[in-house]
Design a protein around this motif. Structure first.
Motif, PDB file in Angstrom:
ATOM      1  N   ILE A 199       0.833  -1.212   0.000  1.00  0.00           N
ATOM      2  CA  ILE A 199       0.000   0.000   0.000  1.00  0.00           C
ATOM      3  C   ILE A 199       0.862   1.254   0.000  1.00  0.00           C
ATOM      4  N   ILE A 221       1.038   3.878  -3.170  1.00  0.00           N
ATOM      5  CA  ILE A 221       0.602   5.277  -3.027  1.00  0.00           C
ATOM      6  C   ILE A 221       1.775   6.200  -3.379  1.00  0.00           C
ATOM      7  N   TYR A 226      -5.748   3.525   1.327  1.00  0.00           N
ATOM      8  CA  TYR A 226      -5.296   3.437  -0.068  1.00  0.00           C
ATOM      9  C   TYR A 226      -6.422   3.827  -1.020  1.00  0.00           C
TER      10      TYR A 226
END
Length: 318
Positions: free
Chosen positions: A59, A63, A286
């Motif tokens: 995650i 990102i 997320y």
């Protein structure tokens, strides 16, 4: 948790060294290439928790890479490729020994200092009459020194950075300009998702050619604080806590269980059910930040997957 990655010990071709940070492991190869692996380790109060959080590394890495791509037109960055969901590959840089923290709102550390009666943070004045989570008239830059592992980052002023020669004035002016531009873009990207980018930190390095570039993570829930925009004004007017998107919920859980990283305190036990709930919160983060559905990578043998993907990538680009 067998489905998490807590540590790696790869031997990549042309590998020179490995550095293990709180949550990332950085492999330096010849030809000034870095392989950065985001583990599932969770750090809070500068302490690494004993159990990993499923999918956390994936995650954060995804990102950060999405945000790097969304800002590369305004600030150059170190990133070259992401050969695996947990891995970023890029140019080796000499990191600046300061973190550029920028705050749009009186939250977190700034709010704690304000409550203690301080009106200067890192040499920057904070207006009188503010309440926690109020917006500053203009975002303020409050740098921190980069601590060694296990130590706490410390506030430092622009004046002190320049006086101590930690960063030259010429370079520091570029860091300030880039920090403001990134925060402005991050604020716009957050607004599109119904979020407010409250505060964040950026790290920069210098390439062998002398170019200043953005490194490490950017606009992730580990490096940034987000509020939900809907209801923000109403909650402020009523003096209620804001709805947050950050790892603050983990810090609050630790505090409620008697732990703030202070000497003599015992780390509370995280049950498997609690760890799964933290993983779900990270997935929610997320999806809120990117506006995309999170796709869980295969975790049956994470080490093998990462090693294979990175080796394939390096083989094609050697």
């Amino acid at each position: 948790m067998s489905n998490t990655i807590m540590e790696t010990n790869f031997r990549f071709p042309k590998q020179k060294s490995i550095y293990k940070g709180k949550v990332r492991e950085v492999y330096t190869l010849e030809n000034d290439i870095l392989v950065m692996i985001a583990t599932d380790r969770l750090s809070a109060f500068d302490v690494v928790m004993p159990k990993g959080i499923p999918y956390k590394g994936q995650i954060l890495n995804q990102i950060a890479t999405k945000m790097m791509k969304a800002t590369e037109d305004i600030v150059p960055n170190w990133l070259m490729a992401t050969p695996d969901p947990n891995v970023a590959v890029g140019k080796a840089c000499e990191p600046f020994k300061v973190e550029m923290v920028i705050r749009g709102y009186l939250s977190g550390h700034a709010a704690r200092e304000y409550k203690a009666g301080k009106r200067l943070l890192c040499g920057v004045p904070m207006p009188e009459g503010m309440k926690e989570n109020d917006k500053f008239p203009e975002p303020i830059i409050t740098p921190a020194t980069k601590a060694e592992q296990g130590d706490h980052d410390e506030d430092i002023s622009r004046k002190e950075i320049l006086e101590r020669g930690i960063v030259s004035q010429e370079d520091y002016e570029v860091l300030e300009q880039y920090t403001k531009a990134l925060f402005q873009r991050g604020t716009e990207l957050a607004a599109e998702r119904g979020l407010i980018l409250v505060d964040t930190k950026y790290e920069f390095g210098k390439t062998k050619e002398g170019q200043i570039v953005l490194i490490d993570e950017i606009h992730t829930p580990d490096s940034s604080r987000y509020f939900y925009a809907e209801g923000y004004e109403e909650r402020q007017a009523k003096g209620e806590a804001q709805k947050q998107l950050s790892k603050e919920f983990v810090r609050q859980w630790l505090i409620s269980n008697g732990f703030q990283g202070l000497e003599g305190q015992t780390l509370p036990e995280m049950s498997d059910a609690y760890i799964d709930s933290v993983s779900e919160r990270y997935i929610e983060l997320y999806e809120s930040i990117t506006g995309e559905t999170f796709e869980r990578a295969d975790v049956t043998n994470i080490q093998e997957r990462i090693g294979g993907n990175v080796s394939d990538f390096l083989g094609q680009h050697s």
